[in-house]
Design an enzyme around this catalytic site. Structure first.
Site, PDB file in Angstrom:
ATOM      1  N   ASN A  32       0.879  -1.172   0.000  1.00 17.19           N
ATOM      2  CA  ASN A  32       0.000   0.000   0.000  1.00 17.19           C
ATOM      3  C   ASN A  32       0.915   1.220   0.000  1.00 17.19           C
ATOM      4  O   ASN A  32       1.429   1.626   1.045  1.00 17.19           O
ATOM      5  CB  ASN A  32      -0.903  -0.024   1.229  1.00 17.19           C
ATOM      6  CG  ASN A  32      -1.936   1.090   1.222  1.00 17.19           C
ATOM      7  OD1 ASN A  32      -1.815   2.065   0.481  1.00 17.19           O
ATOM      8  ND2 ASN A  32      -2.942   0.970   2.063  1.00 17.19           N
ATOM      9  N   ARG A 114      -2.444  -1.925  -3.633  1.00 10.74           N
ATOM     10  CA  ARG A 114      -3.579  -1.004  -3.570  1.00 10.74           C
ATOM     11  C   ARG A 114      -3.299   0.121  -4.571  1.00 10.74           C
ATOM     12  O   ARG A 114      -2.275   0.803  -4.495  1.00 10.74           O
ATOM     13  CB  ARG A 114      -3.722  -0.415  -2.173  1.00 10.74           C
ATOM     14  CG  ARG A 114      -4.850   0.627  -2.101  1.00 10.74           C
ATOM     15  CD  ARG A 114      -4.655   1.610  -0.973  1.00 10.74           C
ATOM     16  NE  ARG A 114      -5.641   2.671  -1.030  1.00 10.74           N
ATOM     17  CZ  ARG A 114      -5.499   3.860  -0.435  1.00 10.74           C
ATOM     18  NH1 ARG A 114      -4.418   4.130   0.270  1.00 10.74           N
ATOM     19  NH2 ARG A 114      -6.446   4.762  -0.536  1.00 10.74           N
ATOM     20  N   HIS A 202     -11.503   5.132  -1.611  1.00 11.49           N
ATOM     21  CA  HIS A 202     -11.515   4.299  -0.399  1.00 11.49           C
ATOM     22  C   HIS A 202     -12.309   3.013  -0.606  1.00 11.49           C
ATOM     23  O   HIS A 202     -12.879   2.446   0.313  1.00 11.49           O
ATOM     24  CB  HIS A 202     -12.076   5.084   0.808  1.00 11.49           C
ATOM     25  CG  HIS A 202     -11.223   6.232   1.212  1.00 11.49           C
ATOM     26  ND1 HIS A 202     -11.730   7.502   1.385  1.00 11.49           N
ATOM     27  CD2 HIS A 202      -9.900   6.324   1.467  1.00 11.49           C
ATOM     28  CE1 HIS A 202     -10.752   8.326   1.724  1.00 11.49           C
ATOM     29  NE2 HIS A 202      -9.624   7.630   1.785  1.00 11.49           N
ATOM     30  N   HIS A 229     -15.450   6.602   6.455  1.00 13.94           N
ATOM     31  CA  HIS A 229     -14.027   6.288   6.470  1.00 13.94           C
ATOM     32  C   HIS A 229     -13.294   7.579   6.835  1.00 13.94           C
ATOM     33  O   HIS A 229     -13.088   8.456   5.994  1.00 13.94           O
ATOM     34  CB  HIS A 229     -13.574   5.775   5.096  1.00 13.94           C
ATOM     35  CG  HIS A 229     -12.109   5.475   5.010  1.00 13.94           C
ATOM     36  ND1 HIS A 229     -11.611   4.191   5.002  1.00 13.94           N
ATOM     37  CD2 HIS A 229     -11.034   6.293   4.932  1.00 13.94           C
ATOM     38  CE1 HIS A 229     -10.300   4.225   4.932  1.00 13.94           C
ATOM     39  NE2 HIS A 229      -9.930   5.501   4.874  1.00 13.94           N
ATOM     40  N   GLY A 231      -9.966   9.094   8.198  1.00 12.49           N
ATOM     41  CA  GLY A 231      -8.546   8.979   8.493  1.00 12.49           C
ATOM     42  C   GLY A 231      -7.875  10.270   8.087  1.00 12.49           C
ATOM     43  O   GLY A 231      -8.501  11.330   8.086  1.00 12.49           O
ATOM     44  N   GLY A 233      -7.040  10.914   5.107  1.00 14.60           N
ATOM     45  CA  GLY A 233      -7.987  11.146   4.039  1.00 14.60           C
ATOM     46  C   GLY A 233      -9.340  10.665   4.532  1.00 14.60           C
ATOM     47  O   GLY A 233      -9.410   9.787   5.389  1.00 14.60           O
ATOM     48  N   ARG A 262      -6.337  18.378   3.687  1.00 16.61           N
ATOM     49  CA  ARG A 262      -7.057  18.677   2.452  1.00 16.61           C
ATOM     50  C   ARG A 262      -8.380  19.370   2.755  1.00 16.61           C
ATOM     51  O   ARG A 262      -8.976  19.160   3.804  1.00 16.61           O
ATOM     52  CB  ARG A 262      -7.314  17.393   1.664  1.00 16.61           C
ATOM     53  CG  ARG A 262      -6.073  16.826   1.025  1.00 16.61           C
ATOM     54  CD  ARG A 262      -6.344  15.471   0.386  1.00 16.61           C
ATOM     55  NE  ARG A 262      -5.818  14.383   1.181  1.00 16.61           N
ATOM     56  CZ  ARG A 262      -6.092  13.109   0.974  1.00 16.61           C
ATOM     57  NH1 ARG A 262      -6.936  12.764  -0.005  1.00 16.61           N
ATOM     58  NH2 ARG A 262      -5.573  12.164   1.738  1.00 16.61           N
ATOM     59  N   GLY A 357     -12.116   7.308  12.679  1.00 16.95           N
ATOM     60  CA  GLY A 357     -13.408   6.678  12.898  1.00 16.95           C
ATOM     61  C   GLY A 357     -13.371   5.555  13.909  1.00 16.95           C
ATOM     62  O   GLY A 357     -14.299   5.374  14.701  1.00 16.95           O
ATOM     63  N   GLU A 358     -12.283   4.793  13.924  1.00 22.85           N
ATOM     64  CA  GLU A 358     -12.166   3.652  14.827  1.00 22.85           C
ATOM     65  C   GLU A 358     -11.717   4.042  16.232  1.00 22.85           C
ATOM     66  O   GLU A 358     -12.055   3.350  17.202  1.00 22.85           O
ATOM     67  CB  GLU A 358     -11.166   2.640  14.260  1.00 22.85           C
ATOM     68  CG  GLU A 358     -11.613   1.982  12.968  1.00 22.85           C
ATOM     69  CD  GLU A 358     -10.492   1.186  12.317  1.00 22.85           C
ATOM     70  OE1 GLU A 358      -9.564   0.747  13.036  1.00 22.85           O
ATOM     71  OE2 GLU A 358     -10.520   1.006  11.079  1.00 22.85           O
ATOM     72  N   GLU A 406      -8.089  -3.148   4.470  1.00 23.61           N
ATOM     73  CA  GLU A 406      -7.859  -3.013   3.038  1.00 23.61           C
ATOM     74  C   GLU A 406      -6.859  -4.038   2.521  1.00 23.61           C
ATOM     75  O   GLU A 406      -6.992  -4.560   1.399  1.00 23.61           O
ATOM     76  CB  GLU A 406      -7.362  -1.607   2.729  1.00 23.61           C
ATOM     77  CG  GLU A 406      -8.360  -0.503   3.047  1.00 23.61           C
ATOM     78  CD  GLU A 406      -7.728   0.859   3.116  1.00 23.61           C
ATOM     79  OE1 GLU A 406      -8.185   1.754   2.376  1.00 23.61           O
ATOM     80  OE2 GLU A 406      -6.782   1.051   3.915  1.00 23.61           O
TER      81      GLU A 406
END
Length: 428
Positions: A32, A114, A202, A229, A231, A233, A262, A357-358, A406
């Site tokens: 990745n 990925r 994603h 998702h 993170g 990003g 971003r 998120g986690e 992923e």
């Protein structure tokens, strides 16, 4: 000129199997590759079903930065020296050295990558050859932060070990189920014909959720689901029947919710103003939007919510900016969730995944508090311990926390592609 990279052929020596006996079962290596990091994982392809936990993994971080580190299973990150002229190439070489040593007599069945962008052509995993690599290079302008680095790894392996199967697994592929109305941009129709459209990203993360959520939550997951998702990003995906029907990150990695560095969705007039009135060059605008905005830009402190949450109680200008950054971050997430709820016609399940998120209970709590009008009620103790189910018993909307995976999706898809002997994954 680049130095030759170490080969990933099986080496002699003792196996790392727990029973201490030599084994010959094949492994799949997943790479990745990001702009400043390379994550890798080895999966036991001889096991059926393919284990979701890798046999071994690790990453090189801060590539091109002042203090790159390398860490792996059982070893905390340590400083690693990388060639200042070719740091990315050096990081890839370091990983290949470690993987070659770790194989210890076991064959490598494939390398799965990925890949952020497959364009209109690739809607499924594809075995990499020179022609596919040329196709993927054409998509670099659509994903400049990630695409070039995955392609560098592919090209290096193709040159040094052309017989080693490599498979590209695309983040855009999961979103090929988007209806046309979600793909189109409100530009002249010729733009659609040239390939300017909302692709979605994603996808490997959302594909994993499409597997894991029904296993854990049954039929509820097959209803009106929004996955967040979150993170460095970030994006949101509306799913129905476990398929993507709408998403927030469309044409580029700048779309949708606010991120670490971003902007997320931005009035295009702002970009015109920056260039026409403030006279910023195209390169300067690109750097500002990708690297100087988001949580970092507004707060002036950090791109990480964890760091900002620790500073939000400060009674000074720094604290004020941190609070503004966090408030805007949550507001943009809530606003985009509201739009996706409208598209779905309601909401049965909200799922948080990826790093923020986690692991960030406060961010989840603030997002869910703003969604109370949906009948969503959080179980605060469950949220605090990051439980898989964090909705209160009386909540009309389910709320879940599901770690993404992923790398396993890439390994699984590569194993399936190669076992079927399919030549490519191009869409019709």
């Amino acid at each position: 000129m680049n130095q030759p990279l170490p080969r990933l052929h099986p080496l002699s020596g003792p196996s790392h199997a727990q029973d201490g006996q030599a084994r010959a079962t094949p492994l799949i290596l997943v790479l990745n590759c990001g702009s400043s990091s390379i994550k890798f994982a080895l999966f036991d392809a001889g096991a059926s079903p393919l284990p979701r936990v890798p046999a071994w993994n690790g990453k090189v971080q801060d590539i091109g930065g002042p203090a790159p580190t390398y860490g792996e299973t059982g070893i905390a990150p340590v400083p690693v020296a990388l060639d200042a002229q070719q740091p990315y190439h050096a990081a890839l070489a370091h990983i290949r050295e470690r993987v070659a040593a770790r194989l210890a007599g076991r064959p490598l069945a494939a390398v799965a990558h990925r890949v952020v962008h497959g364009g209109r052509k690739y809607a499924a995993p594809v075995r990499i050859d020179a022609a596919v690599l040329a196709d993927l290079r054409a998509f670099v302008p659509l994903a400049p932060l990630h695409q070039p680095f995955a392609l560098e790894a592919m090209a290096a392996l193709l040159a040094s070990e052309p017989a080693l199967p490599q498979v590209a697994c695309f983040d855009t592929a999961f979103h090929h189920t988007l209806p046309r109305v979600e793909q189109m941009l409100p530009l002249p129709y010729a733009a659609w014909e040239r390939g300017l459209r909302r692709y979605g990203f994603h996808g490997l993360s959302y594909e994993y959720l499409s597997v894991a959520l029904p296993e854990r939550h049954g039929e509820r997951a097959r209803g009106r689901t929004i996955a967040a998702h979150l993170g460095s990003g970030a994006s949101l995906c509306a799913m129905q029947g476990l398929r993507s029907v709408a998403t927030t990150m469309g044409f580029s990695a700048l779309d949708g919710v606010m991120m670490g560095t971003r902007t997320g969705a931005l009035d295009p007039g702002v970009v015109l103003y920056l260039m026409e009135v403030e006279q910023l060059t195209l390169a300067q605008v690109g750097h500002l939007l990708y690297h100087e905005s988001g949580l970092l830009g507004v707060s002036g402190v950090s791109s990480e919510p964890r760091v900002l949450l620790a500073a939000e109680d400060r009674d000074d200008e720094v604290g004020e900016r941190v609070r503004a950054a966090l408030a805007l971050y949550v507001r943009r997430i809530v606003r985009e969730i509201g739009a996706l709820v409208a598209v779905l016609g309601g909401l049965d399940l909200l799922v948080f995944t990826a790093g923020v998120g986690e692991h960030s209970a406060p961010i989840r709590e603030r997002v869910c508090a703003a969604l109370g009008y949906l009948g969503l009620v959080l179980d605060d103790p469950a949220n605090a311990r990051h439980a898989p189910w964090i909705a209160a018993a009386q909540s009309r909307v389910g709320v879940a926390v599901e770690p993404t995976n992923e790398e396993w999706i890439a390994a699984r898809d590569a194993a399936a592609l190669l076992s079927l002997g399919r030549a490519d994954g191009a869409s019709g």
